[in-house]
Each structure stands twice: as C-alpha cells, then as structure tokens.
Design a protein around this motif. Structure first.
Motif, PDB file in Angstrom:
ATOM      1  N   GLY A  50      10.574  -7.624   3.489  1.00 48.70           N
ATOM      2  CA  GLY A  50       9.555  -6.952   2.693  1.00 48.70           C
ATOM      3  C   GLY A  50       8.159  -7.193   3.219  1.00 48.70           C
ATOM      4  N   THR A  51       7.242  -7.551   2.311  1.00 47.17           N
ATOM      5  CA  THR A  51       5.847  -7.810   2.666  1.00 47.17           C
ATOM      6  C   THR A  51       5.438  -9.171   2.112  1.00 47.17           C
ATOM      7  OG1 THR A  51       5.266  -5.463   2.660  1.00 47.17           O
ATOM      8  CG2 THR A  51       3.465  -7.026   2.418  1.00 47.17           C
ATOM      9  N   GLU A  52       4.731  -9.930   2.918  1.00 47.67           N
ATOM     10  CA  GLU A  52       4.305 -11.277   2.550  1.00 47.67           C
ATOM     11  C   GLU A  52       2.785 -11.323   2.461  1.00 47.67           C
ATOM     12  OE1 GLU A  52       6.868 -15.121   3.676  1.00 47.67           O
ATOM     13  OE2 GLU A  52       5.544 -14.467   5.274  1.00 47.67           O
ATOM     14  N   PRO A  62       3.903  -6.512  -6.351  1.00 51.21           N
ATOM     15  CA  PRO A  62       4.213  -6.722  -7.771  1.00 51.21           C
ATOM     16  C   PRO A  62       4.377  -8.205  -8.084  1.00 51.21           C
ATOM     17  CG  PRO A  62       6.151  -5.930  -6.590  1.00 51.21           C
ATOM     18  CD  PRO A  62       5.008  -5.880  -5.614  1.00 51.21           C
ATOM     19  N   LEU A  63       3.746  -8.634  -9.166  1.00 46.61           N
ATOM     20  CA  LEU A  63       3.833 -10.048  -9.526  1.00 46.61           C
ATOM     21  C   LEU A  63       5.255 -10.426  -9.929  1.00 46.61           C
ATOM     22  CD1 LEU A  63       1.973 -12.527  -9.768  1.00 46.61           C
ATOM     23  CD2 LEU A  63       1.728 -11.979 -12.189  1.00 46.61           C
ATOM     24  N   LEU A 101       6.341 -13.582  -1.022  1.00 47.26           N
ATOM     25  CA  LEU A 101       7.111 -12.450  -0.511  1.00 47.26           C
ATOM     26  C   LEU A 101       7.477 -11.482  -1.629  1.00 47.26           C
ATOM     27  CD1 LEU A 101       8.844 -11.023   1.712  1.00 47.26           C
ATOM     28  CD2 LEU A 101      10.719 -12.554   1.027  1.00 47.26           C
ATOM     29  N   ALA A 102       7.178 -10.205  -1.399  1.00 47.18           N
ATOM     30  CA  ALA A 102       7.679  -9.121  -2.246  1.00 47.18           C
ATOM     31  C   ALA A 102       8.802  -8.444  -1.477  1.00 47.18           C
ATOM     32  CB  ALA A 102       6.574  -8.127  -2.566  1.00 47.18           C
ATOM     33  N   PRO A 119       4.552  -1.972  -2.554  1.00 51.20           N
ATOM     34  CA  PRO A 119       4.155  -2.912  -1.491  1.00 51.20           C
ATOM     35  C   PRO A 119       4.461  -2.385  -0.098  1.00 51.20           C
ATOM     36  CG  PRO A 119       6.171  -3.642  -2.572  1.00 51.20           C
ATOM     37  CD  PRO A 119       5.664  -2.479  -3.366  1.00 51.20           C
ATOM     38  N   ARG A 120       3.538  -2.665   0.809  1.00 48.75           N
ATOM     39  CA  ARG A 120       3.736  -2.389   2.233  1.00 48.75           C
ATOM     40  C   ARG A 120       2.758  -3.252   3.008  1.00 48.75           C
ATOM     41  NH1 ARG A 120       0.258   1.714   0.549  1.00 48.75           N
ATOM     42  NH2 ARG A 120      -1.428   2.146   2.056  1.00 48.75           N
ATOM     43  N   PRO A 121       3.093  -3.655   4.226  1.00 47.85           N
ATOM     44  CA  PRO A 121       2.253  -4.613   4.953  1.00 47.85           C
ATOM     45  C   PRO A 121       0.887  -4.076   5.361  1.00 47.85           C
ATOM     46  CG  PRO A 121       4.094  -3.879   6.302  1.00 47.85           C
ATOM     47  CD  PRO A 121       4.354  -3.366   4.923  1.00 47.85           C
ATOM     48  N   ASP A 122       0.720  -2.750   5.415  1.00 44.17           N
ATOM     49  CA  ASP A 122      -0.574  -2.192   5.811  1.00 44.17           C
ATOM     50  C   ASP A 122      -1.410  -1.767   4.603  1.00 44.17           C
ATOM     51  OD1 ASP A 122       1.080  -0.133   5.082  1.00 44.17           O
ATOM     52  OD2 ASP A 122       0.536   1.195   6.737  1.00 44.17           O
TER      53      ASP A 122
END
Length: 310
Positions: free
Chosen positions: A134-136, A96-97, A179-180, A32-35
């Motif tokens: 993290g990333t949302e 990731p779930l 949120l991850a 995961p990453r925001p971009d």
C-alpha cells in the motif's frame, strides 16, 4: 532536518477522543496513494510539562523503574502522539486512520531528559512512500529542551551534551512509519524482499500478559484505539482478541534491555500481540525481540546503540 514549512503553535495538547472520532468518520472518504499530497504544517507545542502521575502509570505498565530522574526513552512518543493524531485525522491527510498500521519506529535520544523539565514538541508529516502492500506515511516528532532542562541535560552528559535551548537541535526525535493497505500497481509497488527465516535471539524471559494490558497502556498513553481495549471492539477490525499497542511492545523490551543516556533505537513491528497471552523476550549483541509464547512467531524486533555511533 528542519525546512521552511508553515508552523502552527498550539496552546495545549489536543484531546485524542475527538481526533479518533474525526479520523474514523473521514476514513471511508480517503483514497490513499503514494503520490498524494499531504499536510505540510508543523505543529508546535511549547512549554510542555510532564504529568508525573501519568508518567508513573506509563512506567508501571511498561516495566520501567518508577520515580527515575529521567524520562524513559520511549515516553516522548506519548507526548507527541496527540499532535500526530491531529495531523493524521485531518481532511488533508490522505491515508485513512482506520486500519492504519504502525510498521516501524526509530528514536534518537541525544541526552537524558529530566522528568521535571520543560519541553517544546514539533510534529510533522515527512512524506509518503510506496509500499508493496500500500502506502506508508512517515511522521516525525522532535522534542527540544527548555533552558532549565537543557542545563540539566548538559550537566548530566558533560560538555559534549547536545541538549540546548528551545530552537536548538532536538534532544529527542523519532520517525514513525504508518501503513495504509490497499491494492498497488506495478509502477508503485516495490519488489518483494527475499524472505529469510529469522535468526532467533537467546530467550531471556517469558512474560504472561493479562487481558487488561491494552486498557492500562491506553489510560497511561491516551491511545484508546478500540483494537487495544476489548475483544468485542477488536473483532470489529478483524482481530480475535484485543491487541497490545505496538509502542508498548517496544517499551517493554527496552525496559528490560536498557538504553544508554544517548541512544539510537530502531524497531519494526512484525505481528500483533493478542491479549491475554504469553510472549518471550530475547536479546543479544545490542538487539532485542519479542516473540510468541512458543518462542517462534516474531512480534517486534529492534536494536539499541550508543549515539553517536562509535
């Protein structure tokens, strides 16, 4: 607002168990990453009718009155959840779930929704955003009323009712953030907000919660995430006991608080509710919250207002 993105029309609601399994298997492969890119397809499910037995089970476990003409304000989230899970369990969804945390939900209901109505669901991933932890991801669910339902909703609200035929503006919509958690860089992580001690709302009720609340809500909603079902499966994910569903905590509060026919609801999930346990319900001035049995640890907080705002 709706944009020109591809749509996939479904003939029925996806089965949740295979989606949970697929999401679990793919989770270790996600970075995961925001971009990151994310699925752009809108899933559409037309001609949806309400299973009244399942609705009654949902009403009982959440504390809503059973047999009402209109759906509880939170129930459309249950209807859209299988579509959201299909998107979030796919290979092209970057988070990731397993370990994904539901952090907030906003709901707009523009008119009452008859339990006997016919509806069209649309679910899509709106985007990703950096979070200090993290990333949302933001996932949107829209519900449009079929012609018969639209007439009933308009009659219930008068000439100003917003409900319309399929293809018109949604009669109900929500936006959920998930949120991850992962390490963040200085370039991506927003600044930590200043921590202020919460102002507690007046305590109005205390609710003892049985260890079966998660299983009962899972049976009514279809959300059988193992953290909610049993202490043994919850421990696999770092919880000492089973955890209540976040959407159950919101629904339970709103069943007690009440909502206008046309309403805007906002809620944030602050800390998990362990089962069994005892929680305190507080409310005042259009706000609500669920706290721990000691009355201090905040689990969920939110607000209810008429729609549109005065």
């Amino acid at each position: 607002m709706t944009t020109t993105t591809p749509a996939a029309t479904l003939t029925g609601a996806p089965a949740l168990a295979p989606l949970l399994a697929r999401g679990a298997l793919l989770s270790p492969l996600k970075r995961p990453r925001p971009d990151a890119d994310f699925p752009r397809t809108r899933l559409v499910l037309p001609g949806l009718r309400i299973d009244l037995a399942r609705l009654a089970a949902y009403e009982r476990v959440c504390g809503f009155a059973t047999g009402a003409d209109a759906l509880p304000v939170t129930y459309p989230h249950v209807l859209g959840f299988p579509l959201a899970m299909r998107l979030m369990s796919g290979r092209d969804f970057p988070l990731p779930l397993l370990g994904l945390v539901h952090t907030s939900v906003t709901v707009t209901r523009r008119a009452p929704m008859p339990a006997t109505g016919t509806y069209e669901l649309t679910v899509y991933v709106e985007g990703l955003a950096a979070h200090r932890r993290g990333t949302e991801a933001s996932v949107v669910t829209e519900v449009r009323a079929g012609a018969a339902s639209a007439r009933g909703a308009a009659g219930a609200t008068g000439p100003s009712g917003v409900a319309g035929a399929v293809g018109a503006d949604p009669v109900w919509e929500s936006r959920s953030t998930y949120l991850a958690r992962h390490r963040t860089t200085a370039a991506h992580a927003p600044e930590e907000p200043s921590a202020e001690p919460p102002v507690l709302l007046p305590a109005l009720a205390e609710w003892p919660l049985g260890g079966d609340v998660g299983r009962r809500y899972a049976a009514a909603s279809g959300d059988r995430n193992p953290i909610h079902l049993h202490p043994l499966t919850a421990r696999l994910f770092g919880f000492p006991r089973a955890v209540a569903h976040g959407m159950w905590t919101v629904a339970r509060c709103l069943a007690e608080h009440g909502t206008p026919d046309a309403a805007a609801v906002r809620a944030r999930f602050r800390a998990p509710v362990l089962l069994p346990g005892t929680v305190t319900y507080g409310a005042g001035d259009g706000r609500f919250e669920m706290r721990g049995g000691d009355g201090r640890r905040l689990h969920v907080s939110g607000e209810v207002a008429p729609y549109p705002a005065a």
